[in-house]
Design an enzyme around this catalytic site. Sequence first.
Site, short mmCIF file in Angstrom:
data_model
loop_
_atom_site.label_atom_id
_atom_site.label_comp_id
_atom_site.label_asym_id
_atom_site.label_seq_id
_atom_site.Cartn_x
_atom_site.Cartn_y
_atom_site.Cartn_z
N ARG A 96 2.60 9.19 4.76
CA ARG A 96 1.47 9.87 4.15
C ARG A 96 0.32 9.02 4.24
O ARG A 96 0.28 7.79 4.35
CB ARG A 96 1.90 10.49 2.94
CG ARG A 96 2.09 9.33 1.93
CD ARG A 96 2.48 9.38 0.72
NE ARG A 96 2.78 8.33 -0.19
CZ ARG A 96 1.73 7.75 -0.63
NH1 ARG A 96 0.77 8.23 -0.86
NH2 ARG A 96 2.11 6.52 -1.25
N ARG A 116 -7.95 9.06 -1.69
CA ARG A 116 -8.32 9.24 -3.10
C ARG A 116 -9.76 10.01 -2.74
O ARG A 116 -10.50 9.46 -2.30
CB ARG A 116 -8.60 7.96 -3.80
CG ARG A 116 -7.22 7.56 -4.50
CD ARG A 116 -7.56 6.23 -5.20
NE ARG A 116 -6.51 5.58 -5.13
CZ ARG A 116 -6.39 4.21 -5.53
NH1 ARG A 116 -7.43 3.49 -5.73
NH2 ARG A 116 -5.24 3.67 -5.22
N ARG A 171 8.17 -9.60 12.22
CA ARG A 171 6.92 -9.83 12.51
C ARG A 171 6.54 -11.20 11.81
O ARG A 171 6.95 -11.41 10.52
CB ARG A 171 5.79 -8.69 12.20
CG ARG A 171 5.84 -7.75 12.93
CD ARG A 171 5.56 -7.89 14.54
NE ARG A 171 4.12 -8.28 14.67
CZ ARG A 171 3.55 -8.57 15.73
NH1 ARG A 171 4.50 -8.85 16.88
NH2 ARG A 171 2.38 -8.69 15.79
N ARG A 203 -6.81 -10.18 8.88
CA ARG A 203 -7.45 -10.31 7.42
C ARG A 203 -8.06 -11.88 7.23
O ARG A 203 -7.50 -12.60 7.93
CB ARG A 203 -6.28 -10.25 6.39
CG ARG A 203 -5.62 -9.31 6.00
CD ARG A 203 -5.13 -8.94 4.60
NE ARG A 203 -4.32 -9.74 4.65
CZ ARG A 203 -3.49 -9.75 3.46
NH1 ARG A 203 -3.65 -8.88 2.32
NH2 ARG A 203 -2.39 -10.66 3.06
N GLU A 258 -5.78 -14.78 8.95
CA GLU A 258 -4.17 -14.25 9.19
C GLU A 258 -4.10 -13.82 10.37
O GLU A 258 -4.75 -12.59 10.60
CB GLU A 258 -3.71 -13.34 7.92
CG GLU A 258 -3.82 -13.66 6.63
CD GLU A 258 -3.11 -12.85 5.37
OE1 GLU A 258 -3.08 -13.15 4.51
OE2 GLU A 258 -2.42 -11.92 6.10
N TYR A 296 11.92 -5.22 2.95
CA TYR A 296 10.41 -5.58 2.22
C TYR A 296 10.68 -5.24 0.75
O TYR A 296 11.06 -4.17 0.53
CB TYR A 296 9.22 -4.98 2.86
CG TYR A 296 8.05 -5.44 2.25
CD1 TYR A 296 7.39 -6.53 2.45
CD2 TYR A 296 7.54 -4.75 1.04
CE1 TYR A 296 6.18 -7.01 2.00
CE2 TYR A 296 6.49 -5.20 0.47
CZ TYR A 296 5.96 -6.35 0.82
OH TYR A 296 4.90 -6.76 0.03
N ASP A 330 8.55 -5.75 -2.89
CA ASP A 330 7.22 -6.41 -3.62
C ASP A 330 8.12 -7.11 -4.64
O ASP A 330 9.24 -7.24 -5.06
CB ASP A 330 6.66 -5.14 -4.29
CG ASP A 330 5.61 -4.67 -3.38
OD1 ASP A 330 5.11 -5.46 -2.55
OD2 ASP A 330 5.31 -3.43 -3.34
P1 FAD Z 1 11.83 -15.83 -0.61
O1 FAD Z 1 10.59 -15.91 -1.36
O2 FAD Z 1 11.82 -16.06 0.84
O3 FAD Z 1 12.69 -17.00 -0.97
C1 FAD Z 1 13.72 -17.15 -0.43
C2 FAD Z 1 13.92 -18.77 -0.36
O4 FAD Z 1 15.37 -19.26 0.16
C3 FAD Z 1 12.89 -19.69 0.38
O5 FAD Z 1 12.41 -20.44 -0.36
C4 FAD Z 1 13.95 -20.42 1.41
O6 FAD Z 1 13.19 -21.69 1.64
C5 FAD Z 1 15.08 -20.36 0.82
N1 FAD Z 1 16.27 -20.55 1.76
C6 FAD Z 1 16.51 -19.66 2.95
N2 FAD Z 1 17.57 -20.27 3.70
C7 FAD Z 1 17.82 -21.44 3.09
C8 FAD Z 1 19.10 -22.13 3.41
N3 FAD Z 1 19.85 -22.09 4.54
N4 FAD Z 1 19.02 -23.15 2.46
C9 FAD Z 1 18.24 -23.48 1.58
N5 FAD Z 1 17.23 -22.58 1.05
C10 FAD Z 1 17.23 -21.47 1.69
N6 FAD Z 1 4.80 -8.60 -2.91
C11 FAD Z 1 3.83 -8.26 -4.18
O7 FAD Z 1 4.18 -7.92 -5.19
N7 FAD Z 1 2.46 -8.21 -3.93
C12 FAD Z 1 1.95 -8.83 -2.94
O8 FAD Z 1 0.67 -8.85 -2.80
C13 FAD Z 1 2.79 -9.23 -1.78
N8 FAD Z 1 2.30 -9.75 -0.88
C14 FAD Z 1 2.88 -10.24 0.51
C15 FAD Z 1 2.25 -10.71 1.38
C16 FAD Z 1 3.03 -11.24 2.56
C17 FAD Z 1 2.49 -11.56 3.79
C18 FAD Z 1 4.68 -11.13 2.57
C19 FAD Z 1 5.46 -11.25 3.86
C20 FAD Z 1 5.08 -10.65 1.14
C21 FAD Z 1 4.48 -10.31 0.20
N9 FAD Z 1 4.98 -9.79 -1.09
C22 FAD Z 1 4.30 -9.21 -1.93
C23 FAD Z 1 6.45 -9.63 -1.26
C24 FAD Z 1 6.89 -10.90 -1.88
O9 FAD Z 1 6.58 -12.22 -1.01
C25 FAD Z 1 8.62 -10.79 -1.89
O10 FAD Z 1 8.92 -9.93 -3.05
C26 FAD Z 1 9.12 -12.05 -2.50
O11 FAD Z 1 8.70 -13.51 -1.85
C27 FAD Z 1 10.57 -12.21 -2.37
O12 FAD Z 1 11.43 -13.09 -2.80
P2 FAD Z 1 12.74 -13.65 -2.55
O13 FAD Z 1 13.33 -14.75 -3.36
O14 FAD Z 1 13.64 -12.55 -2.06
O15 FAD Z 1 12.40 -14.72 -0.85
#
Ligand code: FAD
Length: 375
Positions: free
Chosen positions: A175, A179, A252, A283, A309, A357, A359
């Site tokens: 969508r 606004r 990506r 960006r 970026e 993905y 948040d």
């Molecule tokens: P991650 O933060 O990726 O944590 C996973 C961890 O596991 C990492 O530290 C990694 O090193 C570790 N790991 C992986 N494999 C291994 C291994 N084999 N051994 C040991 N350690 C390992 N969300 C929002 O709400 N607002 C925003 O503005 C926003 N902006 C974003 C911008 C970008 C560019 C991106 C990509 C995401 C954004 N997000 C945002 C989403 C947010 O980043 C995620 O919700 C969050 O980081 C997810 O946490 P996670 O613990 O699932 O993963």
Amino acid sequence: MRKYTYDYLIVGSGLFGSTFAQIMNGNGKKCLVIDKRGHTGGNIYTKEENDIKIHWYGAHIFHTDNEEVWHYINKFTKFNNYINSPLAYSEGKLYNLPFNMNTFNKLWNVNTPEEAKHKIQEQCSKYKDISQPANLEEQALKLCGDDIYYTFIKEYTEKQWGRDCKDLPSFIIKRLPVRFTYDNNYFNALYQGVPIGGYTEMVNKMLDGIEVNLNVDYLEDRDLWNNIAQTVVYTGPIDAFYKYCFGALQYRSVRFETELLDIPNYQGNAAVNYTDSETPWTRIIEHKWFEFGKNEKGEDIPRTVISRELSSEWKLGDEPYYPVNDDFNNSLYFKYKELSDKERNIIFGGRLAEYKYYDMDAVIAAALDMCEKEL
Ligand code: FAD
């Protein structure tokens, strides 16, 4: 019964792993958190340089409508009420995002919602015969017409995905977020902000009292790790866990070009999207504006740090950022998920293990749910 050193080994100190560890530790469970990176926080890690907290893996603004998550995360930080109001740069002009009356006023010189609606309807009517959009371009034109599509969507999306909009599926734009008010607040969330003190400090408070080992890759010695804990919580990539036996899931990636500038103010806003094809980056983030340009003592910071970026094709070994949730990758993921569902004593969670993905608020909510199931 066999005695383990830990109740839980948590692989990954991102928001999923840290939330899980914090709750379980609070419930008397012995946890060990390991991360292959040299820091905690996963992708929300902020690194402080020159008094500026740099969002190392991309700009992060916390926003949520979820009362439970908001209440939970506020135990570890205060938020600064930063409101995300990005700008879009196209051919020398700056426009407000998300698409709102400020955008339409600049684009068409219209003043009232009525005039703006009329303009959009007029432009969309050209595409009214498209009943089933075959691709993203048709979908966007049908939803918003020529001006919005060609000024803001087409070239930006092509840079982001590295593909022509005609070759992208229509579901990417379900969508059009428009606004008809003069409101630049991007996230329509009840609660919003950036942690005062930064995300890293927030995560470290969550992990307070929990053993954390950094620079350790679980996959390099999984037998050792599996033998010290009763349950493993794995937040790394699911395909890597299974040695890519069905092939690698696609992502990506993003490349950041970060620069310290000897000026106090580069672009006057934290985020500017570049929606034209002449500019290679998607960006520019100017990190200091997430903290209103002030250091922790409340002083103006004399210099600034910006990150350009650049969206890029991902290959094995690159940092995975955005999952490509098309049919091919989704069905590949389900093959891995079938394997993971059969595991005993291993929990898969977070953006990489679920190929999704998330948040930040959603990943916290998912970890809280997981804890509830475990307890
Ligand atoms: P991650 O933060 O990726 O944590 C996973 C961890 O596991 C990492 O530290 C990694 O090193 C570790 N790991 C992986 N494999 C291994 C291994 N084999 N051994 C040991 N350690 C390992 N969300 C929002 O709400 N607002 C925003 O503005 C926003 N902006 C974003 C911008 C970008 C560019 C991106 C990509 C995401 C954004 N997000 C945002 C989403 C947010 O980043 C995620 O919700 C969050 O980081 C997810 O946490 P996670 O613990 O699932 O993963």
